[in-house]
Design a protein around this motif. Structure first.
Motif, PDB file in Angstrom:
ATOM      1  N   PHE A 218      13.595   5.447  -6.441  1.00  0.00           N
ATOM      2  CA  PHE A 218      14.541   5.206  -5.352  1.00  0.00           C
ATOM      3  C   PHE A 218      13.834   4.769  -4.073  1.00  0.00           C
ATOM      4  N   LEU A 219      12.608   5.223  -3.857  1.00  0.00           N
ATOM      5  CA  LEU A 219      11.841   4.736  -2.710  1.00  0.00           C
ATOM      6  C   LEU A 219      11.613   3.233  -2.821  1.00  0.00           C
ATOM      7  N   ASN A 220      11.225   2.783  -4.003  1.00  0.00           N
ATOM      8  CA  ASN A 220      11.019   1.352  -4.209  1.00  0.00           C
ATOM      9  C   ASN A 220      12.336   0.581  -4.147  1.00  0.00           C
ATOM     10  N   LEU A 221      13.402   1.208  -4.640  1.00  0.00           N
ATOM     11  CA  LEU A 221      14.711   0.555  -4.623  1.00  0.00           C
ATOM     12  C   LEU A 221      15.235   0.402  -3.202  1.00  0.00           C
ATOM     13  N   PHE A 222      15.158   1.488  -2.417  1.00  0.00           N
ATOM     14  CA  PHE A 222      15.718   1.485  -1.064  1.00  0.00           C
ATOM     15  C   PHE A 222      14.821   0.784  -0.041  1.00  0.00           C
ATOM     16  N   HIS A 223      13.498   0.916  -0.203  1.00  0.00           N
ATOM     17  CA  HIS A 223      12.586   0.455   0.843  1.00  0.00           C
ATOM     18  C   HIS A 223      11.588  -0.609   0.389  1.00  0.00           C
ATOM     19  N   GLY A 224      11.416  -0.765  -0.928  1.00  0.00           N
ATOM     20  CA  GLY A 224      10.422  -1.723  -1.407  1.00  0.00           C
ATOM     21  C   GLY A 224      10.988  -2.971  -2.048  1.00  0.00           C
ATOM     22  N   GLY A 225      12.278  -2.966  -2.323  1.00  0.00           N
ATOM     23  CA  GLY A 225      12.888  -4.135  -2.938  1.00  0.00           C
ATOM     24  C   GLY A 225      12.406  -4.401  -4.351  1.00  0.00           C
ATOM     25  N   THR A 226      11.995  -3.349  -5.064  1.00  0.00           N
ATOM     26  CA  THR A 226      11.535  -3.507  -6.443  1.00  0.00           C
ATOM     27  C   THR A 226      12.119  -2.404  -7.318  1.00  0.00           C
ATOM     28  N   LEU A 227      12.287  -2.730  -8.598  1.00  0.00           N
ATOM     29  CA  LEU A 227      12.718  -1.734  -9.575  1.00  0.00           C
ATOM     30  C   LEU A 227      11.484  -1.263 -10.332  1.00  0.00           C
ATOM     31  N   LYS A 228      10.807  -0.274  -9.795  1.00  0.00           N
ATOM     32  CA  LYS A 228       9.635   0.270 -10.467  1.00  0.00           C
ATOM     33  C   LYS A 228       9.451   1.728 -10.059  1.00  0.00           C
ATOM     34  N   SER A 229       8.676   2.424 -10.869  1.00  0.00           N
ATOM     35  CA  SER A 229       8.449   3.836 -10.611  1.00  0.00           C
ATOM     36  C   SER A 229       7.029   4.190 -11.024  1.00  0.00           C
ATOM     37  N   MET A 230       6.789   5.472 -11.321  1.00  0.00           N
ATOM     38  CA  MET A 230       5.517   5.920 -11.875  1.00  0.00           C
ATOM     39  C   MET A 230       5.641   5.918 -13.398  1.00  0.00           C
ATOM     40  N   PRO A 231       4.885   5.113 -14.109  1.00  0.00           N
ATOM     41  CA  PRO A 231       4.987   5.123 -15.572  1.00  0.00           C
ATOM     42  C   PRO A 231       4.304   6.355 -16.150  1.00  0.00           C
ATOM     43  N   PRO A 232       4.767   6.818 -17.302  1.00  0.00           N
ATOM     44  CA  PRO A 232       4.117   7.970 -17.938  1.00  0.00           C
ATOM     45  C   PRO A 232       2.660   7.688 -18.329  1.00  0.00           C
ATOM     46  N   LYS A 233       2.357   6.423 -18.570  1.00  0.00           N
ATOM     47  CA  LYS A 233       1.003   6.035 -18.962  1.00  0.00           C
ATOM     48  C   LYS A 233       0.679   4.706 -18.304  1.00  0.00           C
ATOM     49  N   LEU A 234      -0.521   4.591 -17.741  1.00  0.00           N
ATOM     50  CA  LEU A 234      -0.854   3.393 -16.969  1.00  0.00           C
ATOM     51  C   LEU A 234      -2.332   3.047 -17.129  1.00  0.00           C
ATOM     52  N   LEU A 235      -2.605   1.787 -17.392  1.00  0.00           N
ATOM     53  CA  LEU A 235      -3.974   1.280 -17.395  1.00  0.00           C
ATOM     54  C   LEU A 235      -4.266   0.752 -16.000  1.00  0.00           C
TER      55      LEU A 235
END
Length: 379
Positions: free
Chosen positions: A201-218
């Motif tokens: 929701f931070l990215n949605l409301f303030h960043g203009g992106t649909l993304k979050s913290m993924p469970p696994k990330l390289l």
């Protein structure tokens, strides 16, 4: 062997220390008043139990263990021979993560190692003895890294701005490098489901992106693999677990003292939603796992420009009673039909009641009218 196929913990039924001795099952007390004494004794024994011996704790621990196991399995987070570096800050989340992973290490069908790492950022008043004392008391292999990122953050962040972004970047860079230095194959972070929702929701409301913290990330440089085993765990369960375990919590005084943090506002919003609509957060998190790119508007994620019709020659007439055409000259000029044909509404779209013959409807009315109501007798 990978976690996707193997990470289903071998759980054996836990021994209930408060259960009755099997040999006493047939023993019956006949003395008057003993039942009250037994009840009082049971109540006293319950009061003497430590929080981690209670049925409430065992149930909660089993729930967390199961959710973490599912996350590890679903995203193949931990594999045979992994060295998992658990980042421990001294907060409830990282304590819980470390505790559950150590529990799973003992019962998992794969072999992996765990090392705890804490970054002492030299914040004023930071109780630097608490975490090492806890880790030593628990017999947990660990490193304490000392680096004055506090002064750097204070010097680069303008007055009135939040420290979180700069602080996390510095912390992340130090931990990434150290993981490679010691040969850790996975870096485990304590972010839970609600953290992932808040970031969304931070990215949605303030960043203009649909993304979050993924469970696994390289990581971007492909040198480190991050995992978030608490991805399925709710924050309120972690709060309760940390309370029952009596973890020595160390608060973050660097950014925790700042007011009007957007993340704090989002967290308040999520808590209000959870109180009013208990299934809403679960539904939102499920949506994050069920993305339909063709139903959004990202032109890089889905080829909207390349969409084209692929009609066949089968003509389907409008199913209805009539079509009124207006401005027929204009329709003819465009090349469209002036009197489009219609067809009878298809029975397959009718309800069962609509399809019933009139004779059946009449007999049903007759049966309904003749039915004698049943009256329950009053005893």
């Amino acid at each position: 062997m990978t976690a996707a196929t193997l990470f289903t913990p071998k759980i054996t039924p836990e021994f209930d220390e408060m259960s009755a001795d099997a040999g006493m099952a047939d023993y019956t007390l006949e003395t008057d008043g003993m039942e009250d004494d037994d009840a009082a004794e049971d109540e006293l024994m319950a009061e003497q139990l430590s929080p981690t011996q209670s049925a409430q704790f065992r149930k909660l621990q089993k729930k967390l263990r199961r959710q973490v196991s599912w996350a590890i399995r679903d995203f193949n987070m931990i594999e045979e021979g992994d060295v998992v570096m658990v980042c421990v800050s001294g907060g409830k989340d990282s304590y819980t993560l470390l505790d559950i992973l150590l529990l799973l290490k003992r019962i998992a069908p794969i072999s992996f190692d765990i090392v705890a790492v804490n970054l002492d950022q030299k914040q004023p008043g930071y109780p630097e003895d608490i975490l090492p004392a806890y880790l030593n008391e628990q017999g947990i292999a660990h490193y304490i890294l000392e680096k004055d990122t506090y002064s750097i953050v204070k010097s680069v962040v303008p007055e009135g701005k939040t420290y979180c972004s700069a602080c996390s970047r510095l912390r992340r860079g130090s931990l990434y490098g150290f993981a490679k230095q010691i040969g850790a194959t996975k870096i485990a972070l304590g972010h839970h489901r609600d953290d992932m929702l808040a970031t969304f929701f931070l990215n949605l409301f303030h960043g203009g992106t649909l993304k979050s913290m993924p469970p696994k990330l390289l990581s971007d440089d492909k040198q480190n693999m991050l995992i978030r085993p608490l991805a399925y765990v709710e924050e309120k369960d972690i709060i309760e677990y940390a309370k029952l375990k009596e973890f020595p919590i160390i608060p973050c005084n660097l950014c925790g003292s700042q007011t009007n943090l957007q993340r704090a506002i989002i967290n308040d919003m999520l808590r209000e939603w959870d109180d009013a609509h208990p299934q809403r957060l679960a539904s939102i998190f499920k949506a994050m796992q069920n993305v339909a790119p063709s139903q959004l508007a990202d032109r890089e994620l889905f080829d909207f420009e390349g969409l084209s019709l692929d009609r066949d020659d089968n003509e389907r007439l409008f199913e209805g009673d009539n079509i009124q055409a207006g401005q027929t000259d204009s329709l003819a000029e465009i090349g469209l039909p002036i009197s489009p044909k219609t067809q009878t509404f298809s029975p397959k779209f009718m309800s069962n009641k609509q399809q019933q013959p009139e004779s059946d409807k009449a007999s049903e009315v007759s049966r309904t009218a003749q039915k004698i109501p049943t009256i329950n007798p009053v005893v």
